[in-house]
Design a protein around this motif. Structure first.
Motif, PDB file in Angstrom:
ATOM      1  N   ALA A  41       0.832  -1.206   0.000  1.00  0.00           N
ATOM      2  CA  ALA A  41       0.000   0.000   0.000  1.00  0.00           C
ATOM      3  C   ALA A  41       0.863   1.252   0.000  1.00  0.00           C
ATOM      4  N   VAL A  42       1.963   1.217   0.753  1.00  0.00           N
ATOM      5  CA  VAL A  42       2.870   2.369   0.802  1.00  0.00           C
ATOM      6  C   VAL A  42       3.536   2.581  -0.558  1.00  0.00           C
ATOM      7  N   VAL A  43       3.963   1.501  -1.202  1.00  0.00           N
ATOM      8  CA  VAL A  43       4.568   1.628  -2.528  1.00  0.00           C
ATOM      9  C   VAL A  43       3.573   2.222  -3.510  1.00  0.00           C
ATOM     10  N   PHE A  44       2.347   1.769  -3.478  1.00  0.00           N
ATOM     11  CA  PHE A  44       1.301   2.323  -4.343  1.00  0.00           C
ATOM     12  C   PHE A  44       1.168   3.831  -4.141  1.00  0.00           C
ATOM     13  N   LEU A  45       1.094   4.268  -2.892  1.00  0.00           N
ATOM     14  CA  LEU A  45       0.934   5.691  -2.609  1.00  0.00           C
ATOM     15  C   LEU A  45       2.195   6.482  -2.941  1.00  0.00           C
ATOM     16  N   SER A  46       3.348   5.816  -2.959  1.00  0.00           N
ATOM     17  CA  SER A  46       4.611   6.482  -3.280  1.00  0.00           C
ATOM     18  C   SER A  46       4.810   6.649  -4.778  1.00  0.00           C
ATOM     19  N   SER A  47       4.049   5.927  -5.560  1.00  0.00           N
ATOM     20  CA  SER A  47       4.278   5.848  -6.996  1.00  0.00           C
ATOM     21  C   SER A  47       3.265   6.662  -7.787  1.00  0.00           C
ATOM     22  N   GLY A  48       3.517   6.745  -9.087  1.00  0.00           N
ATOM     23  CA  GLY A  48       2.581   7.427  -9.974  1.00  0.00           C
ATOM     24  C   GLY A  48       1.259   6.720 -10.128  1.00  0.00           C
ATOM     25  N   SER A  49       1.156   5.483  -9.643  1.00  0.00           N
ATOM     26  CA  SER A  49      -0.116   4.764  -9.691  1.00  0.00           C
ATOM     27  C   SER A  49      -1.201   5.470  -8.887  1.00  0.00           C
ATOM     28  N   SER A  50      -0.793   6.299  -7.919  1.00  0.00           N
ATOM     29  CA  SER A  50      -1.754   7.021  -7.069  1.00  0.00           C
ATOM     30  C   SER A  50      -1.709   8.523  -7.351  1.00  0.00           C
ATOM     31  N   SER A  51      -1.466   8.888  -8.601  1.00  0.00           N
ATOM     32  CA  SER A  51      -1.157  10.277  -8.958  1.00  0.00           C
ATOM     33  C   SER A  51      -2.252  11.284  -8.621  1.00  0.00           C
ATOM     34  N   PHE A  52      -3.507  10.847  -8.479  1.00  0.00           N
ATOM     35  CA  PHE A  52      -4.581  11.787  -8.151  1.00  0.00           C
ATOM     36  C   PHE A  52      -5.058  11.624  -6.711  1.00  0.00           C
ATOM     37  N   MET A  53      -4.210  11.072  -5.868  1.00  0.00           N
ATOM     38  CA  MET A  53      -4.550  10.900  -4.460  1.00  0.00           C
ATOM     39  C   MET A  53      -3.686  11.809  -3.604  1.00  0.00           C
ATOM     40  N   THR A  54      -4.326  12.638  -2.808  1.00  0.00           N
ATOM     41  CA  THR A  54      -3.628  13.383  -1.760  1.00  0.00           C
ATOM     42  C   THR A  54      -4.620  13.679  -0.656  1.00  0.00           C
ATOM     43  N   GLY A  55      -4.134  13.709   0.572  1.00  0.00           N
ATOM     44  CA  GLY A  55      -5.019  13.883   1.720  1.00  0.00           C
ATOM     45  C   GLY A  55      -5.833  12.646   2.026  1.00  0.00           C
ATOM     46  N   SER A  56      -5.493  11.518   1.404  1.00  0.00           N
ATOM     47  CA  SER A  56      -6.249  10.284   1.605  1.00  0.00           C
ATOM     48  C   SER A  56      -5.731   9.517   2.819  1.00  0.00           C
ATOM     49  N   ILE A  57      -6.656   8.937   3.565  1.00  0.00           N
ATOM     50  CA  ILE A  57      -6.328   8.112   4.722  1.00  0.00           C
ATOM     51  C   ILE A  57      -6.771   6.698   4.374  1.00  0.00           C
ATOM     52  N   VAL A  58      -5.805   5.834   4.100  1.00  0.00           N
ATOM     53  CA  VAL A  58      -6.082   4.514   3.543  1.00  0.00           C
ATOM     54  C   VAL A  58      -5.961   3.455   4.640  1.00  0.00           C
ATOM     55  N   THR A  59      -7.068   2.793   4.950  1.00  0.00           N
ATOM     56  CA  THR A  59      -7.017   1.721   5.941  1.00  0.00           C
ATOM     57  C   THR A  59      -6.577   0.426   5.263  1.00  0.00           C
ATOM     58  N   VAL A  60      -5.622  -0.260   5.898  1.00  0.00           N
ATOM     59  CA  VAL A  60      -5.176  -1.590   5.457  1.00  0.00           C
ATOM     60  C   VAL A  60      -5.298  -2.463   6.695  1.00  0.00           C
ATOM     61  N   ASP A  61      -6.526  -2.862   6.988  1.00  0.00           N
ATOM     62  CA  ASP A  61      -6.840  -3.347   8.333  1.00  0.00           C
ATOM     63  C   ASP A  61      -7.696  -4.601   8.369  1.00  0.00           C
ATOM     64  N   GLY A  62      -7.826  -5.288   7.250  1.00  0.00           N
ATOM     65  CA  GLY A  62      -8.637  -6.505   7.259  1.00  0.00           C
ATOM     66  C   GLY A  62     -10.099  -6.261   7.533  1.00  0.00           C
ATOM     67  N   GLY A  63     -10.521  -5.008   7.431  1.00  0.00           N
ATOM     68  CA  GLY A  63     -11.924  -4.663   7.640  1.00  0.00           C
ATOM     69  C   GLY A  63     -12.288  -4.319   9.064  1.00  0.00           C
ATOM     70  N   CYS A  64     -11.299  -4.186   9.959  1.00  0.00           N
ATOM     71  CA  CYS A  64     -11.652  -4.016  11.381  1.00  0.00           C
ATOM     72  C   CYS A  64     -12.366  -2.702  11.655  1.00  0.00           C
ATOM     73  N   THR A  65     -12.065  -1.629  10.917  1.00  0.00           N
ATOM     74  CA  THR A  65     -12.772  -0.369  11.159  1.00  0.00           C
ATOM     75  C   THR A  65     -14.083  -0.291  10.394  1.00  0.00           C
ATOM     76  N   ALA A  66     -14.401  -1.314   9.603  1.00  0.00           N
ATOM     77  CA  ALA A  66     -15.646  -1.316   8.841  1.00  0.00           C
ATOM     78  C   ALA A  66     -16.800  -1.948   9.611  1.00  0.00           C
ATOM     79  N   THR A  67     -16.500  -2.540  10.766  1.00  0.00           N
ATOM     80  CA  THR A  67     -17.529  -3.302  11.462  1.00  0.00           C
ATOM     81  C   THR A  67     -17.486  -3.033  12.956  1.00  0.00           C
ATOM     82  N   PHE A  68     -18.587  -3.245  13.601  1.00  0.00           N
ATOM     83  CA  PHE A  68     -18.642  -3.170  15.063  1.00  0.00           C
ATOM     84  C   PHE A  68     -18.209  -4.511  15.627  1.00  0.00           C
ATOM     85  N   ASN A  69     -17.215  -4.491  16.509  1.00  0.00           N
ATOM     86  CA  ASN A  69     -16.704  -5.722  17.104  1.00  0.00           C
ATOM     87  C   ASN A  69     -17.576  -6.089  18.311  1.00  0.00           C
ATOM     88  N   HIS A  70     -18.380  -7.125  18.129  1.00  0.00           N
ATOM     89  CA  HIS A  70     -19.283  -7.547  19.208  1.00  0.00           C
ATOM     90  C   HIS A  70     -18.561  -8.297  20.318  1.00  0.00           C
TER      91      HIS A  70
END
Length: 278
Positions: free
Chosen positions: A246-275
């Motif tokens: 993910a860091v390489v992607f953001l470091s490269s021209g592949s992410s050329s129109f991304m700035t100010g983005s907060i990218v979660t790489v978390d297996g979905g943990c912030t997408a769900t309520f942990n019961h």
């Protein structure tokens, strides 16, 4: 039950960072080492900064053994003089700086706020938030000269949510998330993109905390992390290399129109309520 981690396929080297100079702090191991290796595999010349000489030199050795180019510079990112020397040495060695990855970080003690030693608070904020600011401040003139400069901040899901007994860590990573956005606003018009990656549970030992425990306690600490990771949608901890991609992607021209983005790489943990159940 924790899902088994899949074997990662070999990723093709696309040369996305060919000709670029990338500096990664906290490169002696874990996520930082994975970032350094992944960036070198994509063609970057890599500067590895850390306070841990042996680990950082081992990272450099792995890169050079694979015919890459890398250098180690010792640095405590909380020290302005050391950060100034780091940036100066990096530019002096390679002639330019294109990408800064602010990865160095510490966890601090687990304690509620009323029990937290002030010295712990100060040190966590110094490394995790002051450090990225100091590195950015010194690197930005060179990144602007690059014409396509990039900063990637390694924050945390703990910068997006509240977590038990982690007031200093949560505050530092939350501050880093919003520093990312602020720098993106100021420096986008000057040709520098600034984004952040927020890892979730990663199979690393930040700061060697588990390694410093007795074997039984270390195994218990890791089992607790595995159990927590098992409750998220992908049901496992990440490989450090998955964060690095993910860091390489953001470091490269592949992410050329991304700035100010907060990218979660978390297996979905912030997408769900942990019961907290099975």
């Amino acid at each position: 039950m924790t899902s088994p981690r899949p074997r990662l396929p070999a990723l093709p080297t696309a040369g996305r960072l060919m000709g670029r100079v990338l500096l990664v702090t906290g490169g002696a191991g874990g996520i930082g080492r994975a970032i350094a290796l992944a960036a070198a595999a994509e063609g970057a010349r890599v500067v590895v900064a850390d306070v841990q000489r042996d680990g950082a030199e081992a990272t450099v050795a792995q890169i050079t053994a694979a015919d890459g180019e890398a250098a180690f510079v010792p640095c405590d990112v909380a020290d302005p003089a050391q950060v100034r020397a780091l940036i100066g040495t990096a530019v002096g060695r390679f002639g330019r700086l294109d990408v800064l990855v602010n990865n160095a970080g510490i966890g601090g003690d687990n304690a509620p706020a009323h029990d937290l030693d002030l010295a712990v608070w100060d040190r966590v904020l110094a490394v995790n938030l002051r450090g990225p600011f100091l590195c950015a401040r010194e690197a930005l003139p060179h990144l602007m000269r690059s014409g396509s400069g990039v900063i990637v901040n390694v924050a945390s899901t703990y910068g997006l949510i509240g977590a038990p007994q982690a007031p200093a860590y949560c505050a530092s990573k939350g501050g880093l998330v919003n520093l990312t956005r602020q720098l993106a606003v100021d420096y986008g018009p000057r040709g520098v993109r600034v984004n952040a990656v927020c890892p979730g549970y990663v199979d690393t030992d930040m700061g060697g905390r588990r390694a410093s425990l007795p074997p039984e306690a270390s195994r218990a600490a890791n089992a607790q992390r595995e159990a927590s990771a098992a409750r998220q949608p992908l049901g496992r901890q990440a490989y450090a290399s998955e964060i690095a991609q993910a860091v390489v992607f953001l470091s490269s021209g592949s992410s050329s129109f991304m700035t100010g983005s907060i990218v979660t790489v978390d297996g979905g943990c912030t997408a769900t309520f942990n019961h907290g159940g099975d």
